[in-house]
Scaffold this motif. Sequence first.
Motif, PDB file in Angstrom:
ATOM      1  N   VAL A 235      24.616 -22.885 130.538  1.00  0.00           N
ATOM      2  CA  VAL A 235      23.059 -23.693 130.877  1.00  0.00           C
ATOM      3  C   VAL A 235      22.210 -23.169 129.475  1.00  0.00           C
ATOM      4  O   VAL A 235      21.411 -22.342 128.576  1.00  0.00           O
ATOM      5  N   ILE A 236      21.164 -23.838 129.214  1.00  0.00           N
ATOM      6  CA  ILE A 236      19.908 -24.276 128.104  1.00  0.00           C
ATOM      7  C   ILE A 236      19.015 -24.736 128.584  1.00  0.00           C
ATOM      8  O   ILE A 236      19.081 -25.918 129.377  1.00  0.00           O
ATOM      9  N   ALA A 237      17.485 -24.495 127.684  1.00  0.00           N
ATOM     10  CA  ALA A 237      16.635 -25.428 129.177  1.00  0.00           C
ATOM     11  C   ALA A 237      15.399 -24.944 127.759  1.00  0.00           C
ATOM     12  O   ALA A 237      15.678 -25.173 127.020  1.00  0.00           O
ATOM     13  N   GLY A 238      14.776 -26.094 128.089  1.00  0.00           N
ATOM     14  CA  GLY A 238      13.309 -26.683 127.039  1.00  0.00           C
ATOM     15  C   GLY A 238      12.012 -26.408 127.902  1.00  0.00           C
ATOM     16  O   GLY A 238      12.083 -26.684 129.207  1.00  0.00           O
ATOM     17  N   HIS A 239      11.032 -25.989 127.178  1.00  0.00           N
ATOM     18  CA  HIS A 239       9.805 -25.678 127.669  1.00  0.00           C
ATOM     19  C   HIS A 239       8.362 -26.052 126.987  1.00  0.00           C
ATOM     20  O   HIS A 239       8.647 -25.580 125.643  1.00  0.00           O
TER      21      HIS A 239
END
Length: 355
Positions: A235-239
């Motif tokens: 899992v990788i996320a952008g903010h």
Amino acid sequence: MAQVLAGDDRMTFTVTELAKALGHSGGAVGNACETLVARGEAEQIGASPRRYRATATTAQAAQHTPAPAPPGTSGPPPARKAAPPAAQAGRPDPVIRPNGMAYHPRALAKLPDVEALQKLRTAGVAVLLYGPPGTGKTSLIEAAFPDLVTVAGDGDTTVGDLVGEYTQDPGGGYTFVYGPLITAMQEGRALLLDDATLISPKVLAALYPAMDGRCQIQVKAHKGETITAAEGFYVIAGHNPGVHGAVLTEALSSRFSVQIQVGSDYDLAASLKIQPKAVRIARRLAAAQEAGDVGWAPQLRELIAFQKISDVLGMDAAFANLVGVAPLEDRDTVAHLVSTVTGRPVTALALGRQL
């Protein structure tokens, strides 16, 4: 991979079946499959689960690859290709994203950023990329993970959008269709939570058991089924901190051990032959933004758009549009700077009199 597919060009294979045949992780196999598809050397059939089969060029590709070592053995290391001139000089080659566009790697911890993210995935360390929209966060993730599954987050995202929900089938009945989270878990793929901090914390809570030591989630809507993540799941996320409604909660932040700030690479903008005056304006506004004098500066996305507009409508229109896309509260400041750099008054792009 190509040799397995080409062995029987009438058969289709799932990522799991290929991983078992080759003795590699699902994530690595998924990446290799996507690479073959991008080259036209394999064909994807279906999406849940993904299945692959050979094309007319798969057999030719297989002739240039070493035979796979049996599971549990370590075959001879592949021959090392000579690095191209750019790589020998310390500059990695561009990486082609799934949409066919080139991504130019940037430095991260003394490594190309694409390679650094791939190493973090192998180590099981979740990453959060944060920065203004248009700085290249999604482009980097797509370049690093060809097997990517993406969730576009917003305030309306539901648990069903992540996990799945019942959908009416042609016969009038209802079938449970797995969502992107389950797909990524079952196939050992990378999952991007784009704009993760716009998603309700209650919705994100459904994801957390898959990210901790359990690596499982329970699908309550589907008979309480338990899904266990396959090897390679990541899992990788952008903010986007400046976007209205984006909240980085402690629960979310604590699950991403590495948090990387992403800003625009204005040197890359210059190397892409974007008009030098536009790059100069962007640099000055970025410095003013960092000092707190303005709230907006053009990012790489706006500069690429600038050049395309210039090619179609001309330079004057491109500069006028650059003023027009600035937030209203910063528009006078941007107009003054653009006018100063170009040496002529520039106002927001607008329709003129009737022709």
